[in-house]
Design an enzyme around this catalytic site. Structure first.
Site, PDB file in Angstrom:
ATOM      1  N   ILE A  18       7.947   2.430  -5.307  1.00 22.69           N
ATOM      2  CA  ILE A  18       8.764   3.501  -5.894  1.00 22.69           C
ATOM      3  C   ILE A  18       8.140   4.883  -5.740  1.00 22.69           C
ATOM      4  O   ILE A  18       8.731   5.882  -6.120  1.00 22.69           O
ATOM      5  CB  ILE A  18       9.053   3.229  -7.391  1.00 22.69           C
ATOM      6  CG1 ILE A  18       7.756   2.998  -8.174  1.00 22.69           C
ATOM      7  CG2 ILE A  18      10.002   2.057  -7.551  1.00 22.69           C
ATOM      8  CD1 ILE A  18       7.972   2.831  -9.673  1.00 22.69           C
ATOM      9  N   GLY A  19       6.931   4.957  -5.179  1.00 23.22           N
ATOM     10  CA  GLY A  19       6.310   6.262  -4.992  1.00 23.22           C
ATOM     11  C   GLY A  19       5.043   6.166  -4.181  1.00 23.22           C
ATOM     12  O   GLY A  19       4.402   5.113  -4.110  1.00 23.22           O
ATOM     13  N   GLY A  21       1.569   8.749  -3.068  1.00 20.20           N
ATOM     14  CA  GLY A  21       0.864  10.020  -3.132  1.00 20.20           C
ATOM     15  C   GLY A  21      -0.299  10.021  -2.167  1.00 20.20           C
ATOM     16  O   GLY A  21      -0.454   9.114  -1.341  1.00 20.20           O
ATOM     17  N   TYR A  23      -3.305   9.488  -2.765  1.00 22.30           N
ATOM     18  CA  TYR A  23      -4.391   8.563  -3.086  1.00 22.30           C
ATOM     19  C   TYR A  23      -3.924   7.135  -3.362  1.00 22.30           C
ATOM     20  O   TYR A  23      -4.730   6.295  -3.731  1.00 22.30           O
ATOM     21  CB  TYR A  23      -5.168   9.086  -4.298  1.00 22.30           C
ATOM     22  CG  TYR A  23      -5.710  10.472  -4.083  1.00 22.30           C
ATOM     23  CD1 TYR A  23      -6.782  10.693  -3.213  1.00 22.30           C
ATOM     24  CD2 TYR A  23      -5.136  11.569  -4.711  1.00 22.30           C
ATOM     25  CE1 TYR A  23      -7.271  11.972  -2.998  1.00 22.30           C
ATOM     26  CE2 TYR A  23      -5.629  12.851  -4.500  1.00 22.30           C
ATOM     27  CZ  TYR A  23      -6.692  13.044  -3.647  1.00 22.30           C
ATOM     28  OH  TYR A  23      -7.176  14.302  -3.437  1.00 22.30           O
ATOM     29  N   GLY A  24      -2.647   6.852  -3.175  1.00 21.78           N
ATOM     30  CA  GLY A  24      -2.211   5.491  -3.418  1.00 21.78           C
ATOM     31  C   GLY A  24      -0.708   5.389  -3.546  1.00 21.78           C
ATOM     32  O   GLY A  24       0.027   6.348  -3.292  1.00 21.78           O
ATOM     33  N   VAL A  26       2.752   3.591  -5.842  1.00 20.19           N
ATOM     34  CA  VAL A  26       3.232   3.086  -7.125  1.00 20.19           C
ATOM     35  C   VAL A  26       4.345   2.079  -6.847  1.00 20.19           C
ATOM     36  O   VAL A  26       5.231   2.324  -6.018  1.00 20.19           O
ATOM     37  CB  VAL A  26       3.757   4.226  -8.025  1.00 20.19           C
ATOM     38  CG1 VAL A  26       4.234   3.679  -9.360  1.00 20.19           C
ATOM     39  CG2 VAL A  26       2.677   5.278  -8.234  1.00 20.19           C
ATOM     40  N   LYS A  42       0.177   1.210 -10.307  1.00 22.04           N
ATOM     41  CA  LYS A  42      -0.354   2.286  -9.468  1.00 22.04           C
ATOM     42  C   LYS A  42      -1.606   1.766  -8.777  1.00 22.04           C
ATOM     43  O   LYS A  42      -2.630   1.538  -9.417  1.00 22.04           O
ATOM     44  CB  LYS A  42      -0.681   3.513 -10.330  1.00 22.04           C
ATOM     45  CG  LYS A  42      -1.138   4.727  -9.533  1.00 22.04           C
ATOM     46  CD  LYS A  42      -1.255   5.946 -10.432  1.00 22.04           C
ATOM     47  CE  LYS A  42      -1.605   7.190  -9.656  1.00 22.04           C
ATOM     48  NZ  LYS A  42      -1.681   8.374 -10.528  1.00 22.04           N
ATOM     49  N   ASP A 144      -0.835  19.486 -13.840  1.00 22.13           N
ATOM     50  CA  ASP A 144       0.125  19.244 -12.754  1.00 22.13           C
ATOM     51  C   ASP A 144       1.487  18.870 -13.337  1.00 22.13           C
ATOM     52  O   ASP A 144       2.133  17.931 -12.886  1.00 22.13           O
ATOM     53  CB  ASP A 144      -0.386  18.137 -11.825  1.00 22.13           C
ATOM     54  CG  ASP A 144       0.396  18.085 -10.508  1.00 22.13           C
ATOM     55  OD1 ASP A 144       0.993  19.113 -10.122  1.00 22.13           O
ATOM     56  OD2 ASP A 144       0.439  17.007  -9.876  1.00 22.13           O
TER      57      ASP A 144
END
Length: 301
Positions: A18-19, A21, A23-24, A26, A42, A144
């Site tokens: 579902i996501g 970034g 660094y990894g 999700v 995550k 953020d």
């Protein structure tokens, strides 16, 4: 070889990514035992460098989430468990969170054409500010805050998420240039100055405006353009408010005029007043989350 495992990763069935970034990734997952709850996993990529160890930002995220977990605040996403497994000199770090249906970006994208109701905007902002007040009271700054990092459940519960850039603050935090997505970035960050928890309140103000507009208030693609757009809306600040430590000099060419208390013409006086107090250039004069919760727009009928 397990170094530390609070969970058995086999207790979770990954359903879909579902996501992703820097660094990894999700994933949406489901428990294979017990309640069979939906969860968010995550999975962080730890650089294969045994000398460097786990990157500081990852340790910080887990530590801050563990700290917030103790208080179990309704407007902070819950960290349910952590798994750290060493395989062939590579560390697999997995954080298990409660699963929330959507983020605020998705929520706004599905908003009716006529926009959100005033009551819905009040509700979202009230919950967001409760979460921020909790963080700031506990000496944490998110750094953020943006719609992608604000979750909204199907029941309308708002939760602040993604603490990868968060940290516990002292009185004044030294600059990390990449902090906060550009459109929600406070002027002091754009000007490479130090900053305080009020950096989150600028971001909250940007989100507040977006709840009315259904689009970002400041949407530029370079730091210089972003600053010019900000000054176009709030007016050029006074030179004495310009941060002394900024390497970027004050210049009248940044913008003209003193701005207006009516930052958005379609907002009423209460709404514009709260928005203008969130979007104050000088961070020491910006409204706090605690004071914002007592503002007449949120506290009144």
């Amino acid at each position: 070889m397990d170094v530390h495992s609070c969970i058995d990763i086999e207790d979770y069935e990954i359903l879909v990514e579902i996501g992703e970034g820097a660094y990894g990734k999700v994933y949406k997952a489901r428990e294979t035992k017990d309640k069979q709850r939906l969860l968010a996993l995550k999975k962080l990529n730890i650089p294969n460098d045994t000398e460097s160890g786990i990157p500081a930002f990852m340790i910080r995220e887990v530590a801050l989430l563990r700290k917030t977990e103790y208080f179990n605040h309704p407007n902070i996403v819950k960290l349910l468990n952590v798994s750290a497994i060493l395989r062939y000199q590579t560390l697999d770090l997995t954080l298990v969170f409660e699963y929330i249906d959507q983020d605020l970006s998705t929520f706004l994208a599905s908003a009716p054409a006529g926009g959100l109701s005033r009551e819905k905007i009040k509700d979202v902002m009230h919950q967001l500010l409760l979460g921020l007040d909790f963080l700031h009271t506990n000496m944490m700054v998110h750094r953020d805050l943006k719609p992608d990092n604000v979750l909204v459940s199907s029941r309308g519960q708002v939760k602040i998420a993604d603490f990868g850039l968060s940290r516990i603050y002292s009185y004044y935090i030294a600059l990390t240039p990449c902090v906060v997505t550009l459109w929600y970035r406070a002027p002091e960050v754009l000007l490479q100055s130090g900053y305080m928890p009020s950096v989150d309140m600028w971001s909250a103000g940007c989100i507040f405006a977006e709840l009315f507009l259904l689009r970002p208030l400041f949407r530029e693609y370079s730091e210089a353009q972003q600053l010019q757009k900000i000054f176009q809306v709030i007016g050029l600040p006074r030179e004495e408010d310009w941060p002394m430590e900024s390497p970027i000099p004050y210049s009248s060419s940044w913008g003209t005029g003193a701005g207006s208390s009516q930052l958005l013409p379609n907002l009423n006086q209460q709404e514009n007043d709260l928005l203008s107090q969130c979007l104050v250039f000088n961070p020491t004069k910006r409204i706090s989350a605690f004071r914002a919760l007592a503002h007449s727009f949120l506290a009144g009928p």
